[in-house]
Write a protein that holds these residues in place. Structure first.
Motif, PDB file in Angstrom:
ATOM      1  N   LYS A 191       0.904  14.592   2.190  1.00  0.00           N
ATOM      2  CA  LYS A 191       0.884  13.342   1.416  1.00  0.00           C
ATOM      3  C   LYS A 191       1.347  12.183   2.288  1.00  0.00           C
ATOM      4  N   ILE A 192       2.438  12.418   3.043  1.00  0.00           N
ATOM      5  CA  ILE A 192       2.984  11.346   3.883  1.00  0.00           C
ATOM      6  C   ILE A 192       1.960  10.912   4.930  1.00  0.00           C
TER       7      ILE A 192
ATOM      8  N   LEU B  71       0.590   3.810  -3.089  1.00  0.00           N
ATOM      9  CA  LEU B  71       0.102   5.151  -2.734  1.00  0.00           C
ATOM     10  C   LEU B  71       1.169   6.207  -3.029  1.00  0.00           C
TER      11      LEU B  71
ATOM     12  N   ASN C 288       5.976  17.629   1.760  1.00  0.00           N
ATOM     13  CA  ASN C 288       5.325  16.345   1.499  1.00  0.00           C
ATOM     14  C   ASN C 288       4.481  15.888   2.681  1.00  0.00           C
TER      15      ASN C 288
ATOM     16  N   THR D  26      -0.848   6.809  14.743  1.00  0.00           N
ATOM     17  CA  THR D  26      -2.035   6.639  13.894  1.00  0.00           C
ATOM     18  C   THR D  26      -2.785   5.356  14.258  1.00  0.00           C
TER      19      THR D  26
ATOM     20  N   LEU E  99      13.048  17.423   6.278  1.00  0.00           N
ATOM     21  CA  LEU E  99      13.012  16.346   5.270  1.00  0.00           C
ATOM     22  C   LEU E  99      11.608  16.150   4.692  1.00  0.00           C
ATOM     23  N   PHE E 100      10.606  16.564   5.468  1.00  0.00           N
ATOM     24  CA  PHE E 100       9.248  16.384   4.973  1.00  0.00           C
ATOM     25  C   PHE E 100       8.952  17.305   3.793  1.00  0.00           C
TER      26      PHE E 100
ATOM     27  N   LEU F 237      -1.258  11.196   4.771  1.00  0.00           N
ATOM     28  CA  LEU F 237      -2.354  10.507   4.081  1.00  0.00           C
ATOM     29  C   LEU F 237      -1.963   9.058   3.768  1.00  0.00           C
ATOM     30  N   ILE F 238      -0.735   8.867   3.265  1.00  0.00           N
ATOM     31  CA  ILE F 238      -0.260   7.511   2.963  1.00  0.00           C
ATOM     32  C   ILE F 238      -0.252   6.667   4.236  1.00  0.00           C
ATOM     33  N   VAL F 239       0.287   7.239   5.321  1.00  0.00           N
ATOM     34  CA  VAL F 239       0.370   6.505   6.586  1.00  0.00           C
ATOM     35  C   VAL F 239      -1.025   6.111   7.069  1.00  0.00           C
ATOM     36  N   VAL F 240      -1.964   7.048   7.019  1.00  0.00           N
ATOM     37  CA  VAL F 240      -3.308   6.769   7.530  1.00  0.00           C
ATOM     38  C   VAL F 240      -3.997   5.685   6.696  1.00  0.00           C
ATOM     39  N   ILE F 241      -3.972   5.836   5.350  1.00  0.00           N
ATOM     40  CA  ILE F 241      -4.644   4.840   4.495  1.00  0.00           C
ATOM     41  C   ILE F 241      -3.992   3.481   4.661  1.00  0.00           C
ATOM     42  N   SER F 242      -2.656   3.455   4.612  1.00  0.00           N
ATOM     43  CA  SER F 242      -1.948   2.189   4.693  1.00  0.00           C
ATOM     44  C   SER F 242      -2.176   1.505   6.050  1.00  0.00           C
ATOM     45  N   THR F 243      -2.226   2.311   7.124  1.00  0.00           N
ATOM     46  CA  THR F 243      -2.448   1.728   8.459  1.00  0.00           C
ATOM     47  C   THR F 243      -3.839   1.098   8.548  1.00  0.00           C
TER      48      THR F 243
ATOM     49  N   LEU G 103      -6.458   5.412  15.586  1.00  0.00           N
ATOM     50  CA  LEU G 103      -7.480   4.951  14.641  1.00  0.00           C
ATOM     51  C   LEU G 103      -7.832   3.474  14.806  1.00  0.00           C
TER      52      LEU G 103
ATOM     53  N   LEU H 223       9.579   5.253   3.672  1.00  0.00           N
ATOM     54  CA  LEU H 223       8.257   4.971   4.239  1.00  0.00           C
ATOM     55  C   LEU H 223       7.940   3.480   4.291  1.00  0.00           C
TER      56      LEU H 223
ATOM     57  N   LYS I 108       7.398   1.407   7.578  1.00  0.00           N
ATOM     58  CA  LYS I 108       6.773   2.273   8.581  1.00  0.00           C
ATOM     59  C   LYS I 108       6.029   1.544   9.700  1.00  0.00           C
TER      60      LYS I 108
ATOM     61  N   ALA J 163       0.122  -3.480  12.343  1.00  0.00           N
ATOM     62  CA  ALA J 163      -0.010  -2.178  11.681  1.00  0.00           C
ATOM     63  C   ALA J 163       0.809  -1.103  12.372  1.00  0.00           C
TER      64      ALA J 163
ATOM     65  N   ILE K  13       5.317  10.720  -4.879  1.00  0.00           N
ATOM     66  CA  ILE K  13       6.339  10.938  -3.845  1.00  0.00           C
ATOM     67  C   ILE K  13       7.712  10.512  -4.384  1.00  0.00           C
TER      68      ILE K  13
ATOM     69  N   SER L  80       0.838  -1.202   0.000  1.00  0.00           N
ATOM     70  CA  SER L  80       0.000   0.000   0.000  1.00  0.00           C
ATOM     71  C   SER L  80       0.875   1.256   0.000  1.00  0.00           C
TER      72      SER L  80
ATOM     73  N   PHE M 262       0.632   9.394  -5.388  1.00  0.00           N
ATOM     74  CA  PHE M 262       0.788  10.778  -4.938  1.00  0.00           C
ATOM     75  C   PHE M 262       2.061  11.427  -5.481  1.00  0.00           C
TER      76      PHE M 262
END
Lengths: 221, 115
Positions: free
Chosen positions: B87-88, A104, B84, A152, B80-81, B90-96, A156, A118, A121, A179, A110, A100, A108
């Motif tokens: 975006k980072i 992703l 970004n 997160t 370093l961000f 958002l990626i972390v939240v969706i992927s988690t 969440l 990442l 992570k 996760a 990146i 993912s 996006f």
């Protein structure tokens, strides 16, 4: 400034706030980190100044991970009956965590270096840093993203699992540990001992699986 | 049992884990190796759970606080961000979310199929 005292004070204060408000978004770790970073910027001190006292807390992170053995030992009967499905669940979750992030990041737009940073992570910091370095990521960025992912999952995780009506203790524990590593596990321990036990186990298994999967997937993708 | 003795046992097992990783290259970090050693010691009754219980419970009940110093390290990589950051996150939240659901979902689905 005595950052050992300040860190404990922040944590206890924000823990108190969360218990009073019962709002999971007011996460004590997230708020303590934010408050301390703001304090450091305001007083013009750097991370080394902070770590003079902060180290007194972070040195216990490793030994604290070792104590996750205790809830797992107490609930070892679960692994006899459900060990294989738990393992396959963690394997699937680790696979999804990596893929993912990969797709992703493409979506996006990146940078590749950031994407590589990442990828690990969801796993525990010492393994994640090493993978990041091996595949050409930035280890310092990986550490930051690992903490963000942990928070997160901590915030969440319970909400998402509740929405999807997942009530099984073993499934909840495996999901939180896979996760969001040990920060997710701290939430799992709050939910219950079985959740905490399985979550603690998932940190190690997900870490191992991920360290093997990432180099393999990068070869194929 | 004496708190200091309990802490000593936990630190000792942790250090053995670190030492093993230092001597033998391993994909696992020292703390995870220490975790595995601790499970073996408990399983083979070399250590009884009462011998580490109080200090373990202290660590487990307050596990989150030990991540704060690492998190404050964000201070050093904020640059370093580089724009970004959204975006980072958002990626972390969706992927988690996907990881949480696929892990739990796989376990529950497989156990349903087995029945």
């Amino acid at each position: 400034m005595n950052y050992f005292f300040i860190t404990i004070s922040c944590y206890l204060f924000f823990l108190f706030i969360q218990r009073k408000t019962k709002l999971s978004i007011l996460n004590p770790v997230l708020l303590s980190i934010t408050a301390i970073i703001i304090l450091l910027i305001v007083v013009g001190q750097n991370y080394d100044d902070y770590m003079y006292g902060g180290r007194l807390i972070s040195i216990f992170l490793g030994p604290a991970t070792v104590t996750l053995a205790l809830p797992l030992y107490k609930n070892r009967h679960i692994l006899k009956s459900r060990g294989i499905t738990v393992f396959i669940g963690i394997l699937t979750g680790s696979f999804v965590a990596i893929l993912s992030v990969y797709f992703l990041s493409k979506l996006f737009g990146i940078d590749k270096t950031i994407m590589l940073s990442l990828l690990p992570k969801s796993i525990t910091t010492p393994i994640g840093m090493e993978i990041s370095e091996k595949i050409g990521g930035i280890p310092a960025l990986t550490v930051a993203v690992i903490v963000i992912t942990g928070i997160t999952g901590n915030i969440l995780g319970p909400i998402v699992l509740k929405i999807f009506k997942i009530k099984d203790s073993v499934a909840i524990g495996a999901a939180l540990g896979t996760a969001s590593h040990a920060i997710g596990t701290s939430k799992a321990l709050e939910i219950g001992e079985i959740e905490g036990a399985i979550s603690g186990l998932s940190i190690g298994i997900a870490g191992l699986i991920t360290s093997l999967l990432i180099p393999l997937l990068l070869l194929l993708l | 049992m004496n708190i200091l003795k309990q802490l000593w046992i936990i630190l000792f097992v942790f250090i053995i884990g670190e030492l093993i990783v230092f001597l033998i290259p391993s994909p696992l970090p020292g703390n995870v190796v220490g975790f595995i050693i601790m499970i073996c010691l408990l399983q083979f009754k070399i250590i009884k759970s009462e011998q580490i219980e109080d200090v373990s419970n202290f660590f487990l009940n307050n596990l989150a606080i030990f991540f704060i110093p690492g998190g404050v390290g964000l201070l050093n990589v904020l640059n370093l961000f580089n724009g970004n950051i959204l975006k980072i996150i958002l990626i972390v939240v969706i992927s988690t979310i996907l990881t949480l659901l696929s892990t739990a979902g796989t376990i529950l689905l497989m156990e349903k199929l087995k029945k």
